[in-house]
Write a protein that holds these residues in place. Structure first.
Motif, mmCIF file in Angstrom:
data_model
loop_
_atom_site.group_PDB
_atom_site.id
_atom_site.type_symbol
_atom_site.label_atom_id
_atom_site.label_comp_id
_atom_site.label_asym_id
_atom_site.label_seq_id
_atom_site.Cartn_x
_atom_site.Cartn_y
_atom_site.Cartn_z
ATOM 1 N N LEU A 241 0.297 -1.293 -0.207
ATOM 2 C CA LEU A 241 0.373 0.248 0.614
ATOM 3 C C LEU A 241 1.192 1.723 -0.423
ATOM 4 O O LEU A 241 2.162 1.221 -0.075
ATOM 5 C CB LEU A 241 -1.370 0.221 1.246
ATOM 6 N N PRO A 242 -0.353 2.538 -0.055
ATOM 7 C CA PRO A 242 1.330 3.636 -0.587
ATOM 8 C C PRO A 242 2.184 3.965 0.326
ATOM 9 O O PRO A 242 2.785 4.602 0.788
ATOM 10 C CB PRO A 242 0.317 4.896 -0.705
ATOM 11 N N VAL A 243 1.362 3.401 2.381
ATOM 12 C CA VAL A 243 1.847 3.621 3.703
ATOM 13 C C VAL A 243 3.276 3.074 3.750
ATOM 14 O O VAL A 243 3.378 3.639 4.402
ATOM 15 C CB VAL A 243 0.576 3.355 4.376
ATOM 16 N N LEU A 254 4.113 9.558 5.878
ATOM 17 C CA LEU A 254 3.795 8.970 6.689
ATOM 18 C C LEU A 254 2.301 8.599 7.668
ATOM 19 O O LEU A 254 1.660 8.320 7.767
ATOM 20 C CB LEU A 254 4.945 7.698 6.899
ATOM 21 N N ARG A 255 2.286 9.433 8.362
ATOM 22 C CA ARG A 255 1.286 10.095 9.332
ATOM 23 C C ARG A 255 0.383 10.752 8.704
ATOM 24 O O ARG A 255 -0.751 9.779 8.925
ATOM 25 C CB ARG A 255 2.152 11.844 10.435
ATOM 26 N N ARG A 256 0.717 11.101 7.086
ATOM 27 C CA ARG A 256 -1.211 11.721 7.027
ATOM 28 C C ARG A 256 -1.498 10.359 5.970
ATOM 29 O O ARG A 256 -3.267 9.627 6.484
ATOM 30 C CB ARG A 256 -1.235 12.532 5.373
ATOM 31 N N LEU A 257 -0.889 9.193 5.680
ATOM 32 C CA LEU A 257 -1.449 8.287 5.359
ATOM 33 C C LEU A 257 -1.591 6.372 6.285
ATOM 34 O O LEU A 257 -2.341 6.463 6.187
ATOM 35 C CB LEU A 257 -0.283 7.085 4.218
ATOM 36 N N ILE A 258 -1.221 6.922 7.648
ATOM 37 C CA ILE A 258 -1.440 6.810 8.647
ATOM 38 C C ILE A 258 -3.400 6.700 9.314
ATOM 39 O O ILE A 258 -3.898 5.382 9.627
ATOM 40 C CB ILE A 258 -0.561 6.601 9.677
ATOM 41 N N ASN A 262 -6.160 1.537 5.783
ATOM 42 C CA ASN A 262 -7.162 0.758 7.125
ATOM 43 C C ASN A 262 -6.261 0.246 7.420
ATOM 44 O O ASN A 262 -4.859 -0.965 7.398
ATOM 45 C CB ASN A 262 -7.912 -0.375 6.133
ATOM 46 N N ARG A 263 -6.664 -0.797 9.316
ATOM 47 C CA ARG A 263 -5.146 -0.672 10.018
ATOM 48 C C ARG A 263 -4.979 -2.613 10.049
ATOM 49 O O ARG A 263 -4.251 -3.611 9.985
ATOM 50 C CB ARG A 263 -5.847 -1.064 11.478
ATOM 51 N N THR A 264 -5.823 -3.708 8.809
ATOM 52 C CA THR A 264 -5.803 -4.521 8.629
ATOM 53 C C THR A 264 -4.534 -5.289 7.690
ATOM 54 O O THR A 264 -4.509 -6.548 7.656
ATOM 55 C CB THR A 264 -6.451 -5.013 7.461
ATOM 56 N N CYS A 265 -4.132 -4.010 7.577
ATOM 57 C CA CYS A 265 -2.430 -4.576 7.075
ATOM 58 C C CYS A 265 -1.645 -4.312 8.070
ATOM 59 O O CYS A 265 -0.110 -5.431 7.732
ATOM 60 C CB CYS A 265 -1.917 -3.120 6.248
ATOM 61 N N ASP A 266 -1.581 -3.840 9.454
ATOM 62 C CA ASP A 266 -1.154 -4.664 10.493
ATOM 63 C C ASP A 266 -1.249 -5.798 11.142
ATOM 64 O O ASP A 266 -0.284 -6.616 11.686
ATOM 65 C CB ASP A 266 -1.414 -3.613 11.444
ATOM 66 N N ARG A 267 -2.175 -6.779 11.066
ATOM 67 C CA ARG A 267 -2.324 -7.634 11.845
ATOM 68 C C ARG A 267 -3.463 -8.970 10.889
ATOM 69 O O ARG A 267 -2.805 -10.617 11.119
ATOM 70 C CB ARG A 267 -3.363 -7.573 12.857
ATOM 71 N N SER A 268 -3.373 -8.898 10.045
ATOM 72 C CA SER A 268 -4.172 -9.868 9.114
ATOM 73 C C SER A 268 -3.389 -10.642 8.661
ATOM 74 O O SER A 268 -1.934 -10.641 7.855
ATOM 75 C CB SER A 268 -4.940 -9.058 7.647
ATOM 76 N N GLY A 270 -1.170 -12.767 5.600
ATOM 77 C CA GLY A 270 -1.025 -12.812 4.351
ATOM 78 C C GLY A 270 -0.631 -10.912 3.927
ATOM 79 O O GLY A 270 -0.115 -10.295 2.713
ATOM 80 N N MET A 271 -0.488 -10.636 4.767
ATOM 81 C CA MET A 271 -0.356 -8.960 5.083
ATOM 82 C C MET A 271 1.136 -8.804 5.328
ATOM 83 O O MET A 271 1.746 -8.998 6.412
ATOM 84 C CB MET A 271 -1.511 -7.878 5.485
ATOM 85 N N VAL A 272 1.215 -7.248 5.448
ATOM 86 C CA VAL A 272 2.931 -7.164 5.937
ATOM 87 C C VAL A 272 2.856 -6.289 6.679
ATOM 88 O O VAL A 272 2.081 -5.063 6.090
ATOM 89 C CB VAL A 272 3.936 -7.266 4.836
ATOM 90 N N SER A 273 3.054 -6.108 7.886
ATOM 91 C CA SER A 273 3.486 -4.662 8.244
ATOM 92 C C SER A 273 3.847 -3.183 7.969
ATOM 93 O O SER A 273 5.330 -3.589 7.633
ATOM 94 C CB SER A 273 3.012 -4.596 10.213
ATOM 95 N N PRO A 274 3.417 -2.236 7.508
ATOM 96 C CA PRO A 274 4.427 -0.728 7.137
ATOM 97 C C PRO A 274 5.437 -0.756 8.279
ATOM 98 O O PRO A 274 6.838 -0.214 8.091
ATOM 99 C CB PRO A 274 3.205 -0.102 7.110
ATOM 100 N N LEU A 275 5.242 -1.458 9.326
ATOM 101 C CA LEU A 275 6.474 -1.380 10.622
ATOM 102 C C LEU A 275 7.626 -1.959 10.528
ATOM 103 O O LEU A 275 8.933 -1.721 10.121
ATOM 104 C CB LEU A 275 5.746 -1.801 12.458
ATOM 105 N N TYR A 276 7.117 -3.170 9.822
ATOM 106 C CA TYR A 276 8.033 -3.569 8.982
ATOM 107 C C TYR A 276 9.122 -4.002 7.651
ATOM 108 O O TYR A 276 10.215 -4.172 8.255
ATOM 109 C CB TYR A 276 8.447 -5.927 9.317
#
Length: 429
Positions: A241-243, A254-258, A262-268, A270-276
């Motif tokens: 995703l753009p984030v 990054l702050r605007r995009l956060i 949708n926060r499903t990218c953090d925990r769902s 098959g996803m990859v957290s932006p933090l990683y």
């Protein structure tokens, strides 16, 4: 072609006179039988020289109006590229081919490249093919006008006659180009004209993704304000995703995009957290912001372990991001067991500050003793008997659990003095 005349300065006498604008001299040479089609080593004749120099009075078209140089350049092309409006008008009157392509697939309308607005307006009004693709990348003249800095006036002309969704060989539209190169004014013109803000390239990248990757704050804001979807998958390989792009390159957007992602990218799954992604790219500022906003450092364990391994291999960086993760609630045991043997001395000390080192397993203690003996680890002076306050801190954080620590401000809500809040957050380390 006439090769009978010999000349030292690469051009014939007639061509040299045309280049300098000497109309009388050109006429005298013609009357004396001098050929107007004598070529130099570039394939230029007198008409090419006159057109390129803007010498309208020396433009003698005749049968040579569409003659080409060795590069496939017509007189109309040469005049248009240099902005000689009156010469272009005269050549068109003499039936110059308005759409003649050069060897590299350029054409007179590519005067957009040099910002000659009046020439572009004339060529468009005379029926130039505005949606023809040019150059090896298959750009249209609208792509090129958007790409060039300060050509918004030309873009205003072209959006009324061009296909706004024309694609190059990578399915990139003119609006995508505007977002990629930070051309906010052109981006606004294209949006106002109805261009799609959610267009996707062949690799699924969107204008919002590319603007986020390149750090173009104004373009990101404009796209979001006009309906760009921050949750549209932008990659065939993984759900990017753009984030993620903003986190990877440490951009302030990054702050605007956060706020809009949708926060499903953090925990769902098959996803990859932006933090990683931020950890992998060594972006300390992104890591700090994502943690503050509640992104979890252990949301997807397998990915975390892989990226932590990568980050720990960069010793100078590990000392920056490791305390941030540990203060946020990352379980140190995730790192101690696989990295105790190889971690840098400073990194190892940071890790041990977040555990009760007196209760480490015998196997881990043996590793520490061996590393101390080998002088590959220089322990902090207080690594002996842990203070009771430190043990209490660890116990409180254990009771709260990593999920609360990482996703809420639970520590700030505890009914204890603010100094203890700081202590529980390891601010003393």
């Amino acid at each position: 072609m006439d090769f009978t005349e010999c000349y030292a300065d690469t051009v014939s006498s007639a061509a040299a006179a045309a280049r300098s604008g000497c109309r009388r001299q050109v006429r005298r040479l013609i009357e004396s039988g001098c050929s107007l089609d004598a070529r130099d080593n570039r394939g230029w004749n007198a008409l090419h020289e006159a057109a390129a120099a803007g010498s309208k009075g020396c433009v003698q078209c005749g049968d040579y109006v569409n003659s080409l140089t060795h590069e496939g350049e017509s007189a109309c092309y040469l005049a248009a590229q240099r902005g000689h409006l009156s010469v272009v008008r005269l050549l068109l009157k003499a039936h110059a081919n308005i759409n003649q392509l050069t060897n590299d697939l350029s054409c007179p309308l590519y005067a957009v490249d040099n910002g000659h607005q009046d020439v572009v307006k004339l060529l468009v009004s005379r029926g130039a093919e505005v949606d023809r693709t040019h150059t090896a990348s298959c750009w249209t003249c609208l792509h090129q006008a958007v790409y060039k800095q300060g050509h918004s006036d030309i873009v205003h002309i072209l959006v009324n006659v061009c296909n706004l969704e024309a694609h190059d060989d990578h399915k990139i539209s003119p609006l995508f180009v505007a977002a990629q190169y930070g051309q906010r004014e052109c981006l606004q013109i294209l949006i106002n004209a109805g261009a799609c803000v959610n267009t996707q390239a062949a690799d699924l990248a969107t204008p919002l993704l590319i603007a986020s990757q390149e750090g173009h704050q104004a373009c990101v804001d404009l796209l979001l304000d006009h309906g760009a979807d921050p949750n549209m998958a932008c990659s065939h390989e993984w759900p990017q995703l753009p984030v993620h792009a903003a986190a990877e390159f440490g951009h302030l957007i990054l702050r605007r995009l956060i706020d809009v992602t949708n926060r499903t990218c953090d925990r769902s799954g098959g996803m990859v957290s932006p933090l990683y992604v931020a950890i992998h790219s060594h972006q300390t500022g992104s890591i700090q912001l994502l943690l503050e906003e509640g992104y979890s450092p252990d949301a997807q364990d397998c990915t975390l372990r892989e990226l932590v391994c990568v980050a720990l291999s960069h010793v100078s960086f590990a000392s920056c991001w490791l305390p941030v993760l540990l203060r946020a609630g990352l379980d140190p045991s995730l790192l101690l067991h696989p990295h105790l043997e190889t971690a840098d001395s400073d990194v190892l000390n940071s890790l041990l500050q977040f555990v009760n080192w007196s209760t480490l397993s015998p196997a881990l203690k043996l590793i520490l003793e061996r590393r101390r003996a080998e002088k590959t680890w220089d322990p902090c002076t207080d690594f002996s008997v842990p203070r009771l306050s430190h043990i209490c801190r660890l116990k409180i954080r254990e009771v709260l659990g990593p999920d609360l620590l990482m996703r809420t401000n639970v520590v700030q809500q505890l009914p204890v003095p603010s100094l203890l809040h700081d202590f529980l957050k390891f601010r003393d380390i």
